[in-house]
Design a protein around this motif. Structure first.
Motif, PDB file in Angstrom:
ATOM      1  N   PRO A  99       4.801  -5.841   6.590  1.00 57.86           N
ATOM      2  CA  PRO A  99       4.822  -4.407   6.877  1.00 57.86           C
ATOM      3  C   PRO A  99       4.995  -3.616   5.580  1.00 57.86           C
ATOM      4  O   PRO A  99       5.460  -4.153   4.567  1.00 57.86           O
ATOM      5  N   LEU A 100       4.661  -2.343   5.647  1.00 58.34           N
ATOM      6  CA  LEU A 100       4.765  -1.456   4.495  1.00 58.34           C
ATOM      7  C   LEU A 100       5.597  -0.239   4.870  1.00 58.34           C
ATOM      8  O   LEU A 100       5.304   0.420   5.876  1.00 58.34           O
ATOM      9  N   LEU A 101       6.617   0.054   4.090  1.00 54.64           N
ATOM     10  CA  LEU A 101       7.417   1.255   4.263  1.00 54.64           C
ATOM     11  C   LEU A 101       6.874   2.300   3.291  1.00 54.64           C
ATOM     12  O   LEU A 101       6.818   2.057   2.088  1.00 54.64           O
ATOM     13  N   VAL A 102       6.482   3.446   3.816  1.00 50.64           N
ATOM     14  CA  VAL A 102       5.912   4.523   3.010  1.00 50.64           C
ATOM     15  C   VAL A 102       6.880   5.704   3.062  1.00 50.64           C
ATOM     16  O   VAL A 102       7.223   6.171   4.150  1.00 50.64           O
ATOM     17  N   PHE A 103       7.305   6.174   1.890  1.00 52.22           N
ATOM     18  CA  PHE A 103       8.283   7.259   1.832  1.00 52.22           C
ATOM     19  C   PHE A 103       7.845   8.305   0.818  1.00 52.22           C
ATOM     20  O   PHE A 103       6.884   8.096   0.075  1.00 52.22           O
ATOM     21  N   ASP A 104       8.546   9.423   0.777  1.00 53.09           N
ATOM     22  CA  ASP A 104       8.227  10.506  -0.156  1.00 53.09           C
ATOM     23  C   ASP A 104       8.897  10.243  -1.496  1.00 53.09           C
ATOM     24  O   ASP A 104      10.100  10.438  -1.646  1.00 53.09           O
ATOM     25  N   ALA A 119       5.904   4.666  -2.439  1.00 50.73           N
ATOM     26  CA  ALA A 119       5.890   6.112  -2.236  1.00 50.73           C
ATOM     27  C   ALA A 119       4.501   6.495  -1.749  1.00 50.73           C
ATOM     28  O   ALA A 119       3.495   5.916  -2.192  1.00 50.73           O
ATOM     29  N   TRP A 120       4.429   7.463  -0.851  1.00 51.77           N
ATOM     30  CA  TRP A 120       3.112   7.841  -0.320  1.00 51.77           C
ATOM     31  C   TRP A 120       2.218   8.383  -1.418  1.00 51.77           C
ATOM     32  O   TRP A 120       0.991   8.277  -1.333  1.00 51.77           O
ATOM     33  N   GLN A 121       2.809   8.917  -2.476  1.00 50.24           N
ATOM     34  CA  GLN A 121       2.016   9.465  -3.569  1.00 50.24           C
ATOM     35  C   GLN A 121       1.224   8.374  -4.297  1.00 50.24           C
ATOM     36  O   GLN A 121       0.257   8.681  -4.988  1.00 50.24           O
ATOM     37  N   ILE A 165      -3.512   7.190   7.333  1.00 55.79           N
ATOM     38  CA  ILE A 165      -2.400   8.144   7.380  1.00 55.79           C
ATOM     39  C   ILE A 165      -2.814   9.445   6.693  1.00 55.79           C
ATOM     40  O   ILE A 165      -3.293   9.428   5.561  1.00 55.79           O
ATOM     41  N   ALA A 166      -2.591  10.552   7.375  1.00 57.08           N
ATOM     42  CA  ALA A 166      -2.842  11.857   6.776  1.00 57.08           C
ATOM     43  C   ALA A 166      -1.731  12.159   5.767  1.00 57.08           C
ATOM     44  O   ALA A 166      -0.557  11.878   6.042  1.00 57.08           O
ATOM     45  N   PRO A 167      -2.071  12.736   4.613  1.00 61.60           N
ATOM     46  CA  PRO A 167      -1.038  13.074   3.625  1.00 61.60           C
ATOM     47  C   PRO A 167       0.053  13.976   4.197  1.00 61.60           C
ATOM     48  O   PRO A 167       1.224  13.835   3.839  1.00 61.60           O
ATOM     49  N   GLU A 168      -0.307  14.865   5.106  1.00 62.13           N
ATOM     50  CA  GLU A 168       0.676  15.758   5.717  1.00 62.13           C
ATOM     51  C   GLU A 168       1.723  14.975   6.511  1.00 62.13           C
ATOM     52  O   GLU A 168       2.905  15.316   6.501  1.00 62.13           O
ATOM     53  N   ARG A 169       1.282  13.929   7.175  1.00 65.99           N
ATOM     54  CA  ARG A 169       2.234  13.113   7.940  1.00 65.99           C
ATOM     55  C   ARG A 169       3.137  12.336   6.995  1.00 65.99           C
ATOM     56  O   ARG A 169       4.350  12.239   7.225  1.00 65.99           O
ATOM     57  N   ALA A 170       2.567  11.800   5.930  1.00 66.88           N
ATOM     58  CA  ALA A 170       3.368  11.041   4.968  1.00 66.88           C
ATOM     59  C   ALA A 170       4.417  11.915   4.302  1.00 66.88           C
ATOM     60  O   ALA A 170       5.517  11.450   4.001  1.00 66.88           O
ATOM     61  N   ALA A 171       4.107  13.191   4.090  1.00 66.71           N
ATOM     62  CA  ALA A 171       5.070  14.116   3.492  1.00 66.71           C
ATOM     63  C   ALA A 171       6.133  14.527   4.501  1.00 66.71           C
ATOM     64  O   ALA A 171       7.221  14.955   4.116  1.00 66.71           O
ATOM     65  N   HIS A 172       5.820  14.385   5.772  1.00 65.94           N
ATOM     66  CA  HIS A 172       6.687  14.857   6.856  1.00 65.94           C
ATOM     67  C   HIS A 172       7.755  13.849   7.272  1.00 65.94           C
ATOM     68  O   HIS A 172       8.852  14.234   7.679  1.00 65.94           O
ATOM     69  N   GLU A 173       7.424  12.541   7.173  1.00 68.32           N
ATOM     70  CA  GLU A 173       8.359  11.529   7.674  1.00 68.32           C
ATOM     71  C   GLU A 173       8.111  10.183   7.021  1.00 68.32           C
ATOM     72  O   GLU A 173       7.016   9.907   6.545  1.00 68.32           O
TER      73      GLU A 173
END
Length: 129
Positions: free
Chosen positions: A5-10, A35-37, A46-54
């Motif tokens: 699995p992959l954990l994606v965070f801001d 990091a989502w970046q 994944i939409a960038p907006e969702r990644a920035a949101h949670e």
């Protein structure tokens, strides 16, 4: 194809980065972390907006869990004493409470320890379950 699995965070958020470092050191989830970046969000679906949101948990098959559900998945992956806590957080009514607490923290992360003004979510953020 990913096998973990992959954990994606801001990665731009100090609070998020501190939280992930804590999880890696003390909880030790069985996952890759990015990091989502720096992630290939398009390939992950994944939409960038969702990644920035949670925070997001992406399974090797591509299923994406967000917010409190992602945290529950992280805890379940760690095993030991963390797995039962993660399983409880995934069940109603605790899931509903966890979602509320997650949103409260995420929406105010710039005020949390390690948070800065750069941690604030954009005003035009989308709503995600």
């Amino acid at each position: 194809m990913r096998t973990r699995p992959l954990l994606v965070f801001d990665g731009d958020c100090g609070f998020c980065t501190t939280s992930v470092a804590f999880a890696e050191r003390y909880i030790r989830p069985r996952c890759a972390v990015t990091a989502w970046q720096f992630a290939d969000l398009e390939a992950l679906g994944i939409a960038p907006e969702r990644a920035a949101h949670e925070v997001l948990w992406v399974t090797p098959t591509g299923t994406v869990y967000g917010g409190a559900h992602a945290v529950a998945k992280l805890l379940m992956s760690a095993g030991r004493g963390w797995a039962p806590l993660g399983a409880l957080l995934a069940l109603p009514p605790l899931r509903w409470a966890a979602h509320g607490v997650y949103r409260l923290v995420a929406d105010n992360r710039q005020r949390m320890p390690g948070g800065t003004a750069a941690c604030a979510l954009p005003e035009n953020r989308p709503a995600h379950p």
